[in-house]
Design a protein around this motif. Structure first.
Motif, PDB file in Angstrom:
ATOM      1  N   LEU A 434      34.263  24.215  36.174  1.00 34.43           N
ATOM      2  CA  LEU A 434      35.617  24.591  35.744  1.00 34.43           C
ATOM      3  C   LEU A 434      35.812  24.288  34.258  1.00 34.43           C
ATOM      4  O   LEU A 434      36.435  25.072  33.531  1.00 34.43           O
ATOM      5  N   TYR A 435      35.252  23.172  33.819  1.00 36.46           N
ATOM      6  CA  TYR A 435      35.401  22.819  32.408  1.00 36.46           C
ATOM      7  C   TYR A 435      34.725  23.859  31.515  1.00 36.46           C
ATOM      8  O   TYR A 435      35.274  24.290  30.501  1.00 36.46           O
ATOM      9  N   ASP A 436      33.538  24.293  31.944  1.00 34.99           N
ATOM     10  CA  ASP A 436      32.834  25.308  31.145  1.00 34.99           C
ATOM     11  C   ASP A 436      33.564  26.656  31.163  1.00 34.99           C
ATOM     12  O   ASP A 436      33.323  27.496  30.303  1.00 34.99           O
ATOM     13  N   ASN A 437      34.418  26.869  32.166  1.00 37.26           N
ATOM     14  CA  ASN A 437      35.164  28.129  32.273  1.00 37.26           C
ATOM     15  C   ASN A 437      36.663  27.923  32.074  1.00 37.26           C
ATOM     16  O   ASN A 437      37.483  28.720  32.527  1.00 37.26           O
ATOM     17  N   GLU A 468      43.012  35.234  39.722  1.00 35.05           N
ATOM     18  CA  GLU A 468      42.093  36.271  40.227  1.00 35.05           C
ATOM     19  C   GLU A 468      40.840  36.304  39.329  1.00 35.05           C
ATOM     20  O   GLU A 468      39.719  36.441  39.807  1.00 35.05           O
ATOM     21  N   LYS A 469      41.061  36.155  38.023  1.00 30.88           N
ATOM     22  CA  LYS A 469      39.924  36.184  37.100  1.00 30.88           C
ATOM     23  C   LYS A 469      39.009  34.971  37.324  1.00 30.88           C
ATOM     24  O   LYS A 469      37.783  35.075  37.240  1.00 30.88           O
ATOM     25  N   LYS A 473      35.019  35.170  38.408  1.00 28.32           N
ATOM     26  CA  LYS A 473      33.935  34.515  37.657  1.00 28.32           C
ATOM     27  C   LYS A 473      33.158  33.552  38.571  1.00 28.32           C
ATOM     28  O   LYS A 473      31.928  33.459  38.508  1.00 28.32           O
ATOM     29  N   PHE A 474      33.875  32.859  39.429  1.00 26.89           N
ATOM     30  CA  PHE A 474      33.239  31.931  40.379  1.00 26.89           C
ATOM     31  C   PHE A 474      32.252  32.704  41.252  1.00 26.89           C
ATOM     32  O   PHE A 474      31.114  32.291  41.456  1.00 26.89           O
ATOM     33  N   LYS A 475      32.685  33.863  41.737  1.00 28.07           N
ATOM     34  CA  LYS A 475      31.829  34.655  42.628  1.00 28.07           C
ATOM     35  C   LYS A 475      30.619  35.210  41.869  1.00 28.07           C
ATOM     36  O   LYS A 475      29.522  35.307  42.414  1.00 28.07           O
ATOM     37  N   GLU A 476      30.857  35.534  40.625  1.00 28.81           N
ATOM     38  CA  GLU A 476      29.753  36.008  39.786  1.00 28.81           C
ATOM     39  C   GLU A 476      28.680  34.905  39.660  1.00 28.81           C
ATOM     40  O   GLU A 476      27.490  35.167  39.773  1.00 28.81           O
ATOM     41  N   ASP A 477      29.120  33.663  39.478  1.00 26.43           N
ATOM     42  CA  ASP A 477      28.192  32.563  39.259  1.00 26.43           C
ATOM     43  C   ASP A 477      27.623  31.973  40.554  1.00 26.43           C
ATOM     44  O   ASP A 477      26.493  31.517  40.587  1.00 26.43           O
TER      45      ASP A 477
END
Ligand code: F0G
Length: 482
Positions: A434-437, A468-469, A473-477
């Motif tokens: 989360l910190y990195d994003n 939602e964004k 991103k979580f799902k992407e990673d």
């Protein structure tokens, strides 16, 4: 325990207990977590516990009980008046604090209600090291106001100050001279201080404040709800306490106070509370309020089972193996987060790990509740719920503008003896992501705003589609991983 040496391990807080009863946990998919936090109005208080993986909301009433506590609950003497259970609890309280008179109440804020009602008058000023939400509300409801007299270092979030909870003695004397001792019903010390990160107060400071109180004939009140963590820090951080037993430190603190109250949801690791005094006059003045607001004088709104558990919990609070667990796990949690450069309050304190939201999400506007937005994001990415401890927990200014909190924190509480080290590592790992994003995290605004203590039941919505964004991103990673 802090003094165990290891061969290869450098940092290892060691449990001095074993787990014998467990509760199944759920970790839901991220879409479900997003749905839940939206339904909960982005308020972690309004989540259902079944939807939470790690309940780090609070340590209040959620500490693990010991076998001795559970055993004691079986011999509770249920009676409205004169229960043997009450006398056992009374004895345990008298022994722990070394004071004679005990008034039972159903939890900490109930004690605050009784104390404010019997001691605070319109126009009074109550100095304290730092306020707590319920304490301040009860004093305000009586027409009094709170003055926080913390040292400047208290709100420097990154520091090596061992006792950030200490009261500033110069500010205290100045305030007494300014408003007059007759308008100060008592001075309150919270040990340790909840809202600035579970930071402790030194025994020395309690003694110094007590001397000033005596000079001006003002009673000293101690809120001992979080005293177990504080006692641990006195023992390990204060030179003069190193050779004292935990109980000796507790008695030395108690000796300085005229009035002590506590939430047994924290101290005592069960549910309940109480007021302790050594003056019969105080006792007599307050005792009539107990049957009106709490219950008869021999239960004060507590169940007898819980009272039995508190009695044992108070004995266990003198055991360094028991009270070191929380602070040492929190320290380890903090150490891992610092490796990931996540901004936290240091030195770590008791009660929980405190993240500096002002720095974590500095790009979010202060009026859009940085801590609450971060707490909401943490639930979405990890299933863990923490608690907002910042601007949302403040009352608004009289002109209706936001009162921006001096510290903007998210607290991840570690109820004592509940979580394992791997669970700590899991949440630390999610926080690292989360910190990195963090640039994806946005603000919140109220949709329903209660007038008093709005943080408990207020509802908010995101100010954009940032959640939602974040999920995308979580799902992407992480793909389909929970
Ligand atoms: N004083 C302090 C220092 C507290 O931390 C709390 C509660 C209270 C008083 C009130 O006690 O809950 O038994 O009525 N703190 C909880 C928390 C709510 O999550 O920090 P209570």
């Amino acid at each position: 325990m802090s003094d165990i040496k290891f061969y290869k391990e450098k940092h290892l807080p060691l449990e001095m207990h074993k787990v014998r009863i467990v509760q199944k946990l759920n970790l839901l998919p991220i879409e479900k977590r997003l749905e839940n936090i939206s339904k909960a109005g982005n308020n972690t208080f309004l989540l259902r516990n079944k939807d939470v993986y790690l309940d780090m909301l609070t340590d209040s009433g959620t500490n693990a009980m010991s076998d001795r506590q559970l055993g004691a609950m079986m011999i509770a003497d249920d009676s409205y008046a004169g229960s043997e259970t009450f006398y056992r609890m009374e004895k345990a309280v008298q022994n722990f604090f070394g004071k004679e008179y005990f008034l039972p109440a159903h939890q900490g804020r109930a004690c605050e209600h009784i104390l404010a009602k019997s001691l605070v008058k319109e126009g009074d000023v109550v100095p304290m090291n730092y306020h707590f939400t319920t304490t301040k509300t009860h004093i305000n409801l009586q027409g009094g106001r709170v003055e926080e007299l913390y040292k400047d270092k208290a709100i420097e979030l990154v520091s090596d100050e061992p006792f950030k909870g200490d009261m500033d003695l110069v500010k205290l004397e100045n305030l007494i001279n300014e408003v007059g001792a007759e308008h100060i019903p008592f001075v309150r010390i919270e040990m340790g201080t909840n809202l600035i990160g579970g930071q402790p107060v030194s025994l020395q400071n309690v003694e110094d404040v007590s001397s000033i109180c005596k000079k001006y004939n003002i009673p000293l009140m101690i809120d001992a709800s979080l005293i177990t963590d504080n006692l641990y820090f006195n023992k390990v951080r204060e030179e003069r306490c190193k050779d004292m037993s935990i109980h000796e430190i507790a008695l030395a603190i108690s000796k300085c106070a005229d009035i002590i109250y506590f939430s047994a949801r924290k101290l005592g690791s069960a549910k309940g509370g109480g007021i302790v005094v050594d003056s019969k006059e105080y006792f007599d003045n307050m005792k009539e309020l107990i049957p009106v607001y709490e219950g008869f004088l021999t239960y004060g709104g507590m169940s007898t089972r819980e009272m039995e558990a508190v009695a044992i919990g108070l004995e266990e609070a003198c055991d360094i193996d028991m009270i070191s667990h929380g602070p040492e796990f929190i320290e380890e949690f903090g150490r891992i987060l610092q490796e990931y450069n996540i901004p936290i309050v240091t030195p770590t304190g008791g009660l929980g790990l405190h993240i500096n939201a002002r720095e974590f999400v500095g790009h979010v506007k202060e009026t859009e509740f940085q801590s609450a937005a971060l707490a909401s994001a943490i639930y979405i990415v990890s299933g863990a719920r923490g608690m907002e401890r910042g601007t949302l927990s403040e009352e608004k200014n009289p002109d209706g503008s936001e009162h921006i909190a001096s510290c903007e924190l998210v607290r991840l509480a570690l109820p004592r003896r509940v979580f394992t080290l791997s669970q700590i590592r899991y949440i630390a790992d999610r926080l690292a992501w989360l910190y990195d994003n963090r640039h994806l995290i946005g603000g919140l605004r109220f949709t329903e705003e209660p007038k008093v203590m709005r943080f408990f039941i207020g509802r908010l919505e995101p100010t954009s589609d940032w959640q939602e964004k974040l999920v995308a991103k979580f799902k992407e990673d992480f793909g389909d991983s929970l």
